[in-house]
Design a protein around this motif. Structure first.
Motif, PDB file in Angstrom:
ATOM      1  N   GLY A 122      24.393  91.811  18.412  1.00 44.48           N
ATOM      2  CA  GLY A 122      24.823  90.728  17.540  1.00 44.48           C
ATOM      3  C   GLY A 122      24.383  89.373  18.062  1.00 44.48           C
ATOM      4  O   GLY A 122      23.839  89.240  19.161  1.00 44.48           O
ATOM      5  N   GLU A 123      24.649  88.359  17.245  1.00 50.57           N
ATOM      6  CA  GLU A 123      24.256  86.992  17.595  1.00 50.57           C
ATOM      7  C   GLU A 123      25.366  86.316  18.387  1.00 50.57           C
ATOM      8  O   GLU A 123      26.530  86.312  17.976  1.00 50.57           O
ATOM      9  N   TRP A 124      25.005  85.733  19.528  1.00 48.00           N
ATOM     10  CA  TRP A 124      25.958  85.049  20.391  1.00 48.00           C
ATOM     11  C   TRP A 124      25.632  83.560  20.441  1.00 48.00           C
ATOM     12  O   TRP A 124      24.530  83.139  20.102  1.00 48.00           O
ATOM     13  N   LEU A 125      26.612  82.782  20.888  1.00 45.63           N
ATOM     14  CA  LEU A 125      26.397  81.348  21.042  1.00 45.63           C
ATOM     15  C   LEU A 125      25.259  81.088  22.023  1.00 45.63           C
ATOM     16  O   LEU A 125      25.164  81.725  23.065  1.00 45.63           O
ATOM     17  N   GLY A 126      24.406  80.165  21.701  1.00 47.48           N
ATOM     18  CA  GLY A 126      23.284  79.794  22.557  1.00 47.48           C
ATOM     19  C   GLY A 126      23.032  78.308  22.457  1.00 47.48           C
ATOM     20  O   GLY A 126      23.750  77.593  21.749  1.00 47.48           O
ATOM     21  N   PRO A 127      22.048  77.831  23.201  1.00 47.79           N
ATOM     22  CA  PRO A 127      21.043  78.582  23.957  1.00 47.79           C
ATOM     23  C   PRO A 127      21.598  79.109  25.281  1.00 47.79           C
ATOM     24  O   PRO A 127      22.561  78.573  25.829  1.00 47.79           O
ATOM     25  N   GLY A 128      20.958  80.166  25.785  1.00 45.56           N
ATOM     26  CA  GLY A 128      21.311  80.697  27.088  1.00 45.56           C
ATOM     27  C   GLY A 128      20.744  79.832  28.197  1.00 45.56           C
ATOM     28  O   GLY A 128      19.800  79.061  27.993  1.00 45.56           O
ATOM     29  N   ILE A 129      21.322  79.960  29.386  1.00 43.93           N
ATOM     30  CA  ILE A 129      20.894  79.117  30.507  1.00 43.93           C
ATOM     31  C   ILE A 129      19.432  79.380  30.873  1.00 43.93           C
ATOM     32  O   ILE A 129      18.680  78.431  31.157  1.00 43.93           O
ATOM     33  N   SER A 130      19.007  80.628  30.848  1.00 39.67           N
ATOM     34  CA  SER A 130      17.604  80.919  31.183  1.00 39.67           C
ATOM     35  C   SER A 130      16.652  80.197  30.240  1.00 39.67           C
ATOM     36  O   SER A 130      15.638  79.634  30.672  1.00 39.67           O
ATOM     37  N   GLU A 131      16.987  80.202  28.943  1.00 36.94           N
ATOM     38  CA  GLU A 131      16.150  79.513  27.965  1.00 36.94           C
ATOM     39  C   GLU A 131      16.082  78.018  28.262  1.00 36.94           C
ATOM     40  O   GLU A 131      15.011  77.396  28.180  1.00 36.94           O
ATOM     41  N   VAL A 132      17.215  77.438  28.619  1.00 40.47           N
ATOM     42  CA  VAL A 132      17.253  75.998  28.906  1.00 40.47           C
ATOM     43  C   VAL A 132      16.457  75.680  30.164  1.00 40.47           C
ATOM     44  O   VAL A 132      15.712  74.690  30.209  1.00 40.47           O
ATOM     45  N   LEU A 133      16.585  76.517  31.189  1.00 43.27           N
ATOM     46  CA  LEU A 133      15.825  76.279  32.419  1.00 43.27           C
ATOM     47  C   LEU A 133      14.321  76.306  32.145  1.00 43.27           C
ATOM     48  O   LEU A 133      13.572  75.467  32.647  1.00 43.27           O
ATOM     49  N   GLU A 134      13.888  77.255  31.345  1.00 45.08           N
ATOM     50  CA  GLU A 134      12.462  77.337  31.024  1.00 45.08           C
ATOM     51  C   GLU A 134      12.000  76.114  30.234  1.00 45.08           C
ATOM     52  O   GLU A 134      10.916  75.581  30.473  1.00 45.08           O
ATOM     53  N   ARG A 135      12.833  75.655  29.310  1.00 44.23           N
ATOM     54  CA  ARG A 135      12.466  74.463  28.550  1.00 44.23           C
ATOM     55  C   ARG A 135      12.406  73.217  29.429  1.00 44.23           C
ATOM     56  O   ARG A 135      11.504  72.392  29.313  1.00 44.23           O
ATOM     57  N   LEU A 136      13.397  73.090  30.323  1.00 43.58           N
ATOM     58  CA  LEU A 136      13.419  71.928  31.219  1.00 43.58           C
ATOM     59  C   LEU A 136      12.179  71.891  32.111  1.00 43.58           C
ATOM     60  O   LEU A 136      11.614  70.828  32.362  1.00 43.58           O
ATOM     61  N   LYS A 137      11.771  73.069  32.574  1.00 45.35           N
ATOM     62  CA  LYS A 137      10.546  73.133  33.381  1.00 45.35           C
ATOM     63  C   LYS A 137       9.355  72.617  32.586  1.00 45.35           C
ATOM     64  O   LYS A 137       8.529  71.832  33.099  1.00 45.35           O
ATOM     65  N   SER A 138       9.263  73.016  31.316  1.00 49.40           N
ATOM     66  CA  SER A 138       8.138  72.590  30.481  1.00 49.40           C
ATOM     67  C   SER A 138       8.177  71.098  30.181  1.00 49.40           C
ATOM     68  O   SER A 138       7.150  70.489  29.863  1.00 49.40           O
ATOM     69  N   GLU A 139       9.386  70.496  30.290  1.00 48.92           N
ATOM     70  CA  GLU A 139       9.538  69.066  30.025  1.00 48.92           C
ATOM     71  C   GLU A 139       9.361  68.209  31.277  1.00 48.92           C
ATOM     72  O   GLU A 139       9.506  66.991  31.223  1.00 48.92           O
ATOM     73  N   GLY A 140       9.093  68.859  32.405  1.00 41.93           N
ATOM     74  CA  GLY A 140       8.851  68.111  33.631  1.00 41.93           C
ATOM     75  C   GLY A 140      10.083  67.814  34.456  1.00 41.93           C
ATOM     76  O   GLY A 140      10.012  67.062  35.443  1.00 41.93           O
ATOM     77  N   ILE A 141      11.232  68.392  34.093  1.00 43.45           N
ATOM     78  CA  ILE A 141      12.447  68.215  34.897  1.00 43.45           C
ATOM     79  C   ILE A 141      12.268  68.956  36.218  1.00 43.45           C
ATOM     80  O   ILE A 141      11.744  70.067  36.269  1.00 43.45           O
ATOM     81  N   LYS A 142      12.746  68.345  37.313  1.00 45.31           N
ATOM     82  CA  LYS A 142      12.587  68.956  38.639  1.00 45.31           C
ATOM     83  C   LYS A 142      13.909  69.391  39.268  1.00 45.31           C
ATOM     84  O   LYS A 142      13.934  70.291  40.104  1.00 45.31           O
ATOM     85  N   GLU A 143      15.014  68.733  38.911  1.00 41.99           N
ATOM     86  CA  GLU A 143      16.313  69.004  39.540  1.00 41.99           C
ATOM     87  C   GLU A 143      17.350  69.356  38.474  1.00 41.99           C
ATOM     88  O   GLU A 143      17.539  68.613  37.506  1.00 41.99           O
TER      89      GLU A 143
END
Length: 294
Positions: free
Chosen positions: A215-236
């Motif tokens: 089923g569908e759960w509340l998101g985004p998941g933390i892994s998804e956010v970490l991957e997006r932050l990496k692509s945006e140049g976030i370091k910490e």
């Protein structure tokens, strides 16, 4: 006044893992399609298999969850502050509600945010065992509680040594169906986050952990956010577990080990903010709730 602190609970020994899972699944069998002839045997088999899967998680944090012990420390501290007799009663681990022989005047679920899937499940079990009792529905909006969360984050900022962190406020996920049916859980967490973050000049967002099943759960998941932050140049990245007041398997294993591995793979600096359940601000918040309810 005699007060019952309640929660779903957690295994305090490795041998309790299977029974904890069994009690939980058997209690919700109506909701997961297992209210059938032979349900007890079926659910016992599921619990055995699931226990084998998660035993390694518990062994990685010392073989047990500290949740019940830490909640006992909170109960003693609040009792000393208020003068009221306070005991713990858990739905699915010892000390079990069903083994209690003690009358009480007020129920305080240690879920600071109400949900039909957590707070209400505890209250339903209490009604089945003890009848109707006065209870506190939720207490996240106490100013002293908000300040406690802020102080935890302030400590995490200092301990991490990060200069330009991005803050993830982690919330335990729920099936989206529960929210669509009117559960206030997500809305309350977003209100709490907004109040907390007034004290900080940081980029931040809410992300969700502990999704499982179909089923569908509340998101985004933390892994998804970490991957997006990496692509945006976030370091910490700083992570704060907004859904919890004490350390448990979701913080000590899921956040500290699983998501740390994801961050390391992505090359992100990662720090998870610790929950200081002994902080007087938290004890004051709970004591205030009790005094107002009394």
């Amino acid at each position: 006044m005699r007060i019952l602190f309640t929660y779903m609970g957690a295994p305090t020994e490795p041998d309790e893992i299977e029974d904890f899972i069994f009690r939980f699944l058997y209690d919700i069998r109506h909701h997961i399609g297992l209210d059938v002839p032979g349900a007890r045997a079926i659910i016992r088999g599921i619990a055995k298999a699931r226990a084998r899967e998660v035993r390694g998680h518990y062994m990685a944090i010392g073989g047990r969850s500290p949740l019940v012990r830490y909640m006992g420390e909170i109960a003693r501290a609040v009792s000393e502050k208020t003068g009221h007799e306070i005991r713990l009663g858990m739905c699915y681990s010892r000390p079990l509600l069903e083994e209690m022989e003690w009358d009480f005047d007020l129920v305080l679920p240690l879920y600071h945010v109400y949900s039909s899937s957590t707070t209400e499940r505890c209250l339903v079990k209490i009604r089945e065992l003890f009848g109707e009792k006065p209870y506190v529905r939720e207490w996240w909006n106490r100013e002293s509680f908000v300040q406690w969360v802020q102080r935890n984050i302030e400590n995490g900022l200092k301990e991490s040594g990060f200069e330009e962190p991005y803050l993830i406020l982690s919330v335990h996920s729920l099936p989206k169906k529960v929210i669509d049916e009117g559960d206030p859980y997500e809305r309350s967490h977003r209100k709490l986050a907004g109040r907390v973050m007034k004290a900080f000049d940081l980029p931040w967002e809410i992300a969700f952990q502990s999704r499982f099943g179909k089923g569908e759960w509340l998101g985004p998941g933390i892994s998804e956010v970490l991957e997006r932050l990496k692509s945006e140049g976030i370091k910490e990245v700083l992570v704060y577990p907004l859904s919890f007041i004490v350390e448990n398997i979701e913080t000590l294993y899921e956040l500290d080990i699983e998501y740390k591995e994801v961050a390391d793979r992505l090359g992100l600096k990662y720090y998870r903010v610790k929950l200081n359940h002994r902080d007087p601000l938290l004890i004051d918040a709970i004591a205030e709730v009790i005094e107002d309810a009394g």
